[in-house]
Design an enzyme around this catalytic site. Structure first.
Site, PDB file in Angstrom:
ATOM      1  CD  GLU A  75      -3.036   0.627   2.275  1.00  0.00           C
ATOM      2  OE1 GLU A  75      -3.374  -0.549   2.489  1.00  0.00           O
ATOM      3  OE2 GLU A  75      -3.427   1.584   2.948  1.00  0.00           O
ATOM      4  CG  ASP A  76       1.890   2.842   3.268  1.00  0.00           C
ATOM      5  OD1 ASP A  76       0.852   3.244   2.708  1.00  0.00           O
ATOM      6  OD2 ASP A  76       1.967   2.599   4.474  1.00  0.00           O
ATOM      7  CG  ASP A  83      -3.022  -2.039  10.308  1.00  0.00           C
ATOM      8  OD1 ASP A  83      -2.065  -1.313  10.626  1.00  0.00           O
ATOM      9  OD2 ASP A  83      -3.788  -1.801   9.347  1.00  0.00           O
TER      10      ASP A  83
END
Ligand code: MN
Length: 724
Positions: A74-75, A141
């Site tokens: 995602e990052d 998370d």
């Protein structure tokens, strides 16, 4: 922290796995090396902390490794899920992909933030249904993000807290992860309702201390009694979580003082037998409150929670709750589905695990046909993550349903056909209405009958769950076509009547064709049938028809105008000349444009003005701006119309067409579509049933004229077209 994590991991899973873990940690460190968290610490501390939570929960090696990698796709700018698969294998890659939001792929274009969130949730739910470890990573998370949320901006705090209360805490609850759920709720509560949070926190702090003091005697006595009875066990005072206390106060409309379980005494023993023995000890020494004893060991909650609950009175007449359970039950209560890995129950309990997630698969199946992500996610939130009641089948199986569910929802949950053939229902032995609202602990029995050929349409208004609604609609769609068609037609008529419309006018074949196309249906009967079973709403169809009719009316108006245009248009001045039709004295190559102030037309006396960098602007000599332009006489330049060089010219075409209503409309539509500027139009009927039209229009070249002619020839009613 990194070293500790590595060592702990190696101790649990051995050297081979530890090498993969090392690789994952260095990969994540590289990917996140330029990122920082909101508090300024290096970003990689986040995935490492998540991994350590997962390790503490007793999760397996792939889950912990996925925890380390969970934000890399995602990052990370250039990390694809395929890279993770190549490096760490399919299992880890699946888990990472499950917790990764869709947005990274860049293929989807989302209309709104909300829609994006919905798409992501849909993906998450699907991944959880396939592998429940995804939800455990997602919750770990979220837990770390919520624990460190105080450094975020207020907007982010509110947004994350809302999402936590609406989706993640209910998910944790649904999978029995009580400890995570309570903590998530309390953290979110603090940001969503800060005043309420503070006030309850202060009250609880004070009262808990008082109550604990009061109960310390009871706890001492309980310890002694258990020892006497030879029961090994630990006793503790369990503080109540703030958010659940708040919710309970809201629900029961009471004060904190009135909550019996503000403080509970928890007894943790070794075996199930000891649980009941301890209960005997407690009930012998303190007077139990009637109706407060619950045996969740014999009848576990659907989220697998097991425990004995009872409320007894102390010597001063103050009630307090006692919870008795084994260590394993305690782990399940705190970690829920994650306890499955903690106790390494082995392969045979995979069926048990499947059972734990069956509710999610069920809703996924029921909603298979739901294309709309929002509806899909709403259904899950409403049916499965909201508040629910537990009811029992006559054989003692527990079925959980959203609050407000009816015996029909129950019937459809057991089996689609039991739902369809449900004739009546008995609750706790008594016949009830089908719209009876089920309560926890109701024993529900469905009486089916083959005489009942299928659901009744009223049921759609009775059932609470989306899955039951979908099943009823499906039935009407397939089983009852004739009746649906009949009913659909009536519904559409009623709807038209309510809106003061006439279907005779609205149901023109061309409008209907448009509506059928829009709903992907082949025939009018299909449309009626669709309305009949509730797939398409009558109102929706009616409004579309009205829209189409209005559009057609506007076109008719246009047609009328065109018919009168023969005389009117010819009086109009010519279309504004193309700027190329201007001759600039002394410098014919200069760019030319018309001043917007006076719109010169051919024949008007004109003058040019040399602008800075844009060429010559052309004005009428009597333009009101001339005075200011005259201030700079050097820039004025002589220009004149060069009509013979203009590229716009008039052309007349003759069209022979069948002389009937609608013919002219077709011609107009084509001309409008080509943006043709008409200057003259006339039409007369010939003796042999045709109409001869003459259209004069402005075109820039012969090619454009040819295009107009060939397009007009494509019209069905047109016999011939030629240039005059
Ligand atoms: Mn994360």
């Amino acid at each position: 922290m990194e070293e500790e994590l590595k060592n702990q991991f190696r101790g649990r899973f051995g050297d081979e796995q530890a090498a993969i873990m090392e690789q994952a940690i260095s990969f994540a460190s590289r990917v996140h090396c330029n990122q920082r968290r909101d508090d300024g610490t290096p970003f990689v501390t986040h995935p490492l902390t998540v991994a350590s939570y997962l390790l503490d929960m007793g999760m397996d090696a792939p889950t912990v490794i996925a925890g380390v990698l969970h934000d890399t796709v995602e990052d990370g700018d250039n990390v694809q899920i395929g890279d993770i698969e190549t490096m760490f294998g399919h299992e880890v890659a699946f888990l990472v992909d499950g917790v990764t939001k869709l947005t990274k792929s860049g293929k989807q274009t989302y209309v709104t933030k909300k829609q994006e969130q919905t798409e992501n949730l849909r993906k998450l739910f699907l991944a959880i249904a396939e592998d429940v470890r995804v939800v455990i990573i997602k919750l770990a998370d979220r837990l770390h993000n919520m624990r460190t949320i105080d450094v975020c901006s207020p907007q982010k705090q509110i947004k994350k807290s809302k999402e936590t209360i609406e989706v993640y805490a209910p998910l944790a609850h649904r999978f029995g992860m009580g400890a995570i759920r309570s903590e998530l709720e309390d953290l979110a509560f603090r940001y969503l309702l800060p005043e309420e949070y503070q006030s309850i926190k202060e009250q609880v702090d004070v009262q808990q201390k008082e109550r604990l003091e009061l109960l310390s005697n009871a706890m001492e006595r309980m310890k002694a009694l258990l020892r006497e009875a030879n029961i090994e066990g630990s006793i503790s005072g369990r503080p109540k979580h703030l958010y659940s206390s708040y919710r309970k106060m809201q629900r029961n409309n009471c004060t904190l003082h009135e909550l019996y379980d503000l403080i509970a005494i928890r007894i943790i023993v070794d075996t199930v037998t000891d649980c009941y023995a301890a209960l005997g000890v407690v009930h012998a020494a303190w007077k139990p409150l009637p109706g407060r004893f619950k045996d969740y060991i014999a009848m576990p909650k659907p989220n697998l929670y097991r425990s004995l609950h009872t409320t007894v009175m102390d010597e001063n007449g103050i009630p307090f709750e006692v919870q008795i359970r084994t260590k394993e039950m305690h782990a399940t209560a705190e970690y829920g589905i994650a306890a499955h890995w903690m106790y390494k129950e082995g392969r045979k309990s995979m069926t048990e695990l499947d059972k734990k997630t069956s509710w999610l698969r069920q809703v996924l199946e029921a909603d298979e046909t739901t294309e709309d992500s929002k509806e899909f996610v709403d259904n899950i939130l409403k049916d499965f993550l909201g508040e629910y009641v537990f009811v029992l089948t006559p054989r003692g199986e527990i079925i959980d349903l959203p609050v407000g569910s009816t015996p029909l929802d129950f019937a459809y949950r057991i089996h689609t056909n039991i739902g369809h053939h449900c004739q009546h229902a008995r609750v706790n032995g008594n016949v009830v209405r089908l719209d009876y609202k089920l309560k926890t602990n109701d024993v529900v029995e469905i009486i089916t009958s083959n005489a009942q050929t299928g659901p009744s349409r009223d049921w759609l208004a009775i059932v609470k769950t989306q899955s039951a609604k979908n099943k009823i609609r499906q039935w009407f769609k397939h089983e009852n076509r004739e009746e649906n068609i009949q009913r659909g037609r009536e519904m559409l008529e009623e709807s038209a009547k309510r809106h003061g419309q006439s279907l005779a006018i609205l149901m023109k074949p061309e409008y209907c064709a448009e509506v059928l196309k829009r709903h992907n249906l082949a025939t009018l009967d299909d449309l009626y049938s669709s309305i009949g079973f509730g797939g398409v709403s009558a109102g929706q169809v009616l409004h579309k028809l009205i829209d189409l009719h209005r559009k057609a009316e506007r076109l008719d108006e246009l047609q009328e105008k065109l018919e009168n245009a023969g005389t009117e248009l010819s009086k109009k001045p010519l279309h504004r000349a193309n700027p190329k039709g201007i001759y600039v004295h002394g410098d014919p190559g200069m760019a030319v444009f018309f001043g917007n102030c006076c719109n010169p037309l051919p024949g008007d006396p004109i003058i040019g003005y040399v602008t800075r960098g844009r060429g010559v602007s052309v004005h009428r000599k009597d333009c009101k701006n001339m005075q200011s332009l005259m201030q700079d006489p050097d820039r004025l330049i002589e220009v004149e119309w060069a009509i013979d060089e203009r590229t716009d010219f008039s052309a007349t075409i003759r069209v022979f067409i069948e002389d009937r209503p609608g013919s002219l409309l077709e011609v107009s539509k084509v001309l409008l579509g080509l943006n043709v500027n008409m200057t003259d139009l006339s039409s007369r009927s010939t003796d042999d049933g045709y109409a001869a039209m003459e259209i004069t229009c402005t075109v820039s070249n012969a090619e454009q004229l040819q295009l107009i002619i060939s397009n007009l020839r494509k019209i069905k009613q047109v016999i011939d077209v030629f240039r005059v």
